[in-house]
Design a protein around this motif. Structure first.
Motif, PDB file in Angstrom:
ATOM      1  N   UNK A  75       0.833  -1.210   0.000  1.00  0.00           N
ATOM      2  CA  UNK A  75       0.000   0.000   0.000  1.00  0.00           C
ATOM      3  C   UNK A  75       0.860   1.250   0.000  1.00  0.00           C
ATOM      4  N   UNK A  76       0.447   2.215  -0.801  1.00  0.00           N
ATOM      5  CA  UNK A  76       1.028   3.560  -0.781  1.00  0.00           C
ATOM      6  C   UNK A  76      -0.111   4.503  -0.418  1.00  0.00           C
ATOM      7  N   UNK A  77       0.040   5.206   0.684  1.00  0.00           N
ATOM      8  CA  UNK A  77      -1.047   6.052   1.185  1.00  0.00           C
ATOM      9  C   UNK A  77      -0.574   7.486   1.319  1.00  0.00           C
ATOM     10  N   UNK A  78      -1.511   8.403   1.161  1.00  0.00           N
ATOM     11  CA  UNK A  78      -1.209   9.825   1.306  1.00  0.00           C
ATOM     12  C   UNK A  78      -2.121  10.421   2.374  1.00  0.00           C
ATOM     13  N   UNK A  79      -1.540  11.170   3.307  1.00  0.00           N
ATOM     14  CA  UNK A  79      -2.291  11.957   4.279  1.00  0.00           C
ATOM     15  C   UNK A  79      -3.268  11.106   5.082  1.00  0.00           C
ATOM     16  N   UNK A  80      -4.575  11.373   4.986  1.00  0.00           N
ATOM     17  CA  UNK A  80      -5.574  10.635   5.754  1.00  0.00           C
ATOM     18  C   UNK A  80      -5.599   9.157   5.397  1.00  0.00           C
ATOM     19  N   UNK A  81      -5.079   8.809   4.224  1.00  0.00           N
ATOM     20  CA  UNK A  81      -5.018   7.403   3.831  1.00  0.00           C
ATOM     21  C   UNK A  81      -4.287   6.547   4.851  1.00  0.00           C
ATOM     22  N   UNK A  82      -3.334   7.130   5.596  1.00  0.00           N
ATOM     23  CA  UNK A  82      -2.628   6.378   6.633  1.00  0.00           C
ATOM     24  C   UNK A  82      -3.574   5.983   7.758  1.00  0.00           C
ATOM     25  N   UNK A 113      -3.105  20.045  11.728  1.00  0.00           N
ATOM     26  CA  UNK A 113      -3.535  21.307  12.349  1.00  0.00           C
ATOM     27  C   UNK A 113      -4.604  22.035  11.541  1.00  0.00           C
ATOM     28  N   UNK A 114      -4.888  21.562  10.316  1.00  0.00           N
ATOM     29  CA  UNK A 114      -5.917  22.201   9.502  1.00  0.00           C
ATOM     30  C   UNK A 114      -7.304  21.620   9.751  1.00  0.00           C
ATOM     31  N   UNK A 115      -7.375  20.462  10.407  1.00  0.00           N
ATOM     32  CA  UNK A 115      -8.652  19.748  10.502  1.00  0.00           C
ATOM     33  C   UNK A 115      -9.730  20.568  11.204  1.00  0.00           C
ATOM     34  N   UNK A 194      -2.208  29.333   5.131  1.00  0.00           N
ATOM     35  CA  UNK A 194      -2.560  28.302   6.116  1.00  0.00           C
ATOM     36  C   UNK A 194      -1.331  27.609   6.681  1.00  0.00           C
ATOM     37  N   UNK A 195      -0.133  28.001   6.243  1.00  0.00           N
ATOM     38  CA  UNK A 195       1.081  27.321   6.701  1.00  0.00           C
ATOM     39  C   UNK A 195       1.315  27.513   8.193  1.00  0.00           C
ATOM     40  N   UNK A 201       2.815  22.056   5.215  1.00  0.00           N
ATOM     41  CA  UNK A 201       1.642  22.821   4.825  1.00  0.00           C
ATOM     42  C   UNK A 201       0.363  22.224   5.368  1.00  0.00           C
ATOM     43  N   UNK A 202       0.360  20.895   5.618  1.00  0.00           N
ATOM     44  CA  UNK A 202      -0.847  20.221   6.102  1.00  0.00           C
ATOM     45  C   UNK A 202      -0.589  19.323   7.303  1.00  0.00           C
ATOM     46  N   UNK A 203       0.460  18.528   7.277  1.00  0.00           N
ATOM     47  CA  UNK A 203       0.771  17.645   8.407  1.00  0.00           C
ATOM     48  C   UNK A 203       2.104  18.039   9.035  1.00  0.00           C
ATOM     49  N   UNK A 204       2.248  17.704  10.296  1.00  0.00           N
ATOM     50  CA  UNK A 204       3.460  18.058  11.031  1.00  0.00           C
ATOM     51  C   UNK A 204       4.530  16.981  10.864  1.00  0.00           C
TER      52      UNK A 204
END
Length: 449
Positions: A75-82, A113-115, A194-195, A201-204
């Motif tokens: 599996x290759x996942x991005x962002x929320x996919x994890x 932090x954007x959620x 939003x940075x 830019x989206x995840x830490x």
């Protein structure tokens, strides 16, 4: 050797077609494009949770691409996919043997932090569903709740796969081999509004890797009790963050560098513990100078409960320490960036730049806690490391003050309180009792004859 099927899972408010570039790059390396399956799922509806998506993913594996109940895949996942794949993994133990390689591209392992911003009306305008209908401008409240910093979902999920006694992500063939990458650059253009520091830019950076430990401070126990402060070790194999120079949260997916593709290709070829160790050695060598340029951020997710497990939502925490030649002072940087989980403020996320704290210069470390019941009828209390009489360190409003000595975690060679690019979970437990703590109480009594 025949390659396994590769499953690709996108992030929040995205579509499977975002993996188009990755499908092309892997095909160029000899992967069979018909064996690469890109998954799409629903996030922009307010009734669906991440756990729902994980269940839907399991059915889609069987019904859409025909993988049977024990067929292996990568599996290759991005962002929320994890979070989707981890949620799927933790339902049945046998699933660990099915998933052989897990590649996380900017994974939201501990949320984003954007959620919480996405749950606002403004978030609905920019990220919500645009089609007119009964769910117009829905932003996916339940998915965003799980993605929020310090969420109960990510707290509970970490206890299932990151803090168990047996390795969930180990170095043998019975568990997945895991690799986590994150860009070093935040967004440009209008998105830079939003940075936040320490992010792509989206995840830490500190919230991507699966290197996590937990510290339990059980103040219901006496000072002499050796289990009063308990620290979990690393139950899984070392899974550090691999930085990707110049990439942000979007470009790591849409425009991956040749070096990143090469590292992922090599990761998908790992088939043993020794090969895994060699891969991480090589990845560390290639990215050493990149990582040295990053500020060493760390996340702490703190939860405070009473002896019954009920949430304590009104509390204040600060670290204090003494440096050479100085006096005890507040470590102010610790609580500069704090986010209370909106559904349960007993959970709070602290984002800390260790280069500002300079933990190597500290000679002592303590945690100061103030907890309030908000009532003169009951109070929280426990056994701290400063007060001489635990029964008297609360005021008339039921507010309790405590200090816990953590200096041992500065010098312990095996366990340290500060550890860059990781998330540390901290749970504090207190007693909740009617006032006053001695003599007749104000909550329950027997009437006089």
């Amino acid at each position: 050797m025949a390659r396994r099927p590769i499953i690709m899972i996108h992030g929040y408010s995205d579509q499977g077609k975002s993996f188009h570039t990755w499908v092309d790059r892997l095909s160029q390396l000899g992967y069979d494009a018909t064996r690469i399956h890109v998954c799409s799922y629903e996030t922009l509806t307010n009734e669906v949770t991440i756990a729902d998506i994980a269940e839907g993913f399991d059915r889609a594996l069987r019904e859409r691409i025909g993988l049977n109940g024990d067929e292996e895949f990568d599996a290759i996942v991005h962002s929320t996919g994890m979070l989707v794949i981890r949620s799927w993994l933790t339902v049945f133990a046998r699933r660990q043997k099915r998933l052989k390689h897990l590649i996380g591209l900017a994974p939201a392992s501990f949320g984003s932090p954007l959620a919480h911003k996405g749950r606002s009306w403004l978030g609905g305008i920019f990220k919500g569903r645009k089609q007119f209908g009964p769910d117009f401008l829905e932003a996916g409240d339940l998915v965003l709740d799980g993605l929020e910093l310090g969420s109960r979902f990510t707290w509970d999920l970490a206890h299932k796969d990151l803090l168990g006694e047996a390795p969930f992500y180990g170095a043998d063939k019975d568990t997945p081999y895991v690799f986590t990458f994150c860009g070093t650059q935040a967004y440009g253009g209008i998105k830079k509004l939003i940075n936040e520091p320490g992010t792509d830019g989206t995840v830490r950076w500190a919230g991507c890797a699966l290197n996590t430990r937990k510290i339990v401070m059980d103040l219901t126990k006496f000072r002499e009790d050796q289990e009063r402060i308990a620290i979990t070790g690393w139950s899984n194999v070392d899974i550090p963050l691999i930085p990707v120079d110049g990439a942000d949260h979007g470009s790591i997916l849409q425009n991956p560098s040749a070096e990143l593709v090469s590292l992922v290709h090599a990761a998908l070829s790992v088939e043993s513990g020794p090969e895994l160790a060699l891969w991480y050695e090589e990845a560390a060598r290639k990215t050493e100078t990149v990582k040295e340029r990053l500020a060493p951020w760390q996340q702490f997710v703190i939860r405070v409960t009473d002896e019954r497990g009920d949430a304590i939502t009104d509390y204040y925490i600060q670290l204090e320490g003494k440096r050479s030649g100085g006096s005890i002072e507040e470590i102010q940087q610790f609580d500069v960036d704090v986010h209370p989980y909106s559904s349960d403020p007993s959970l709070r996320n602290f984002h800390v730049d260790l280069s500002v704290i300079e933990p190597d210069t500290l000679e002592s470390l303590s945690l100061r806690l103030i907890a309030s019941s908000g009532s003169p009828l009951v109070a929280y209390h426990g056994f701290d490391d400063e007060s001489g009489d635990e029964l008297q360190v609360y005021d008339v409003e039921g507010t309790w003050h405590a200090v816990i000595d953590l200096s041992g975690l500065l010098t312990d060679a095996q366990v340290k309180f500060f550890y860059p690019f990781t998330t540390t979970l901290v749970e504090l437990r207190l007693n909740r009792e009617p006032l006053p703590l001695v003599g007749p109480n104000k909550v329950c009594w027997f009437d006089k004859d």
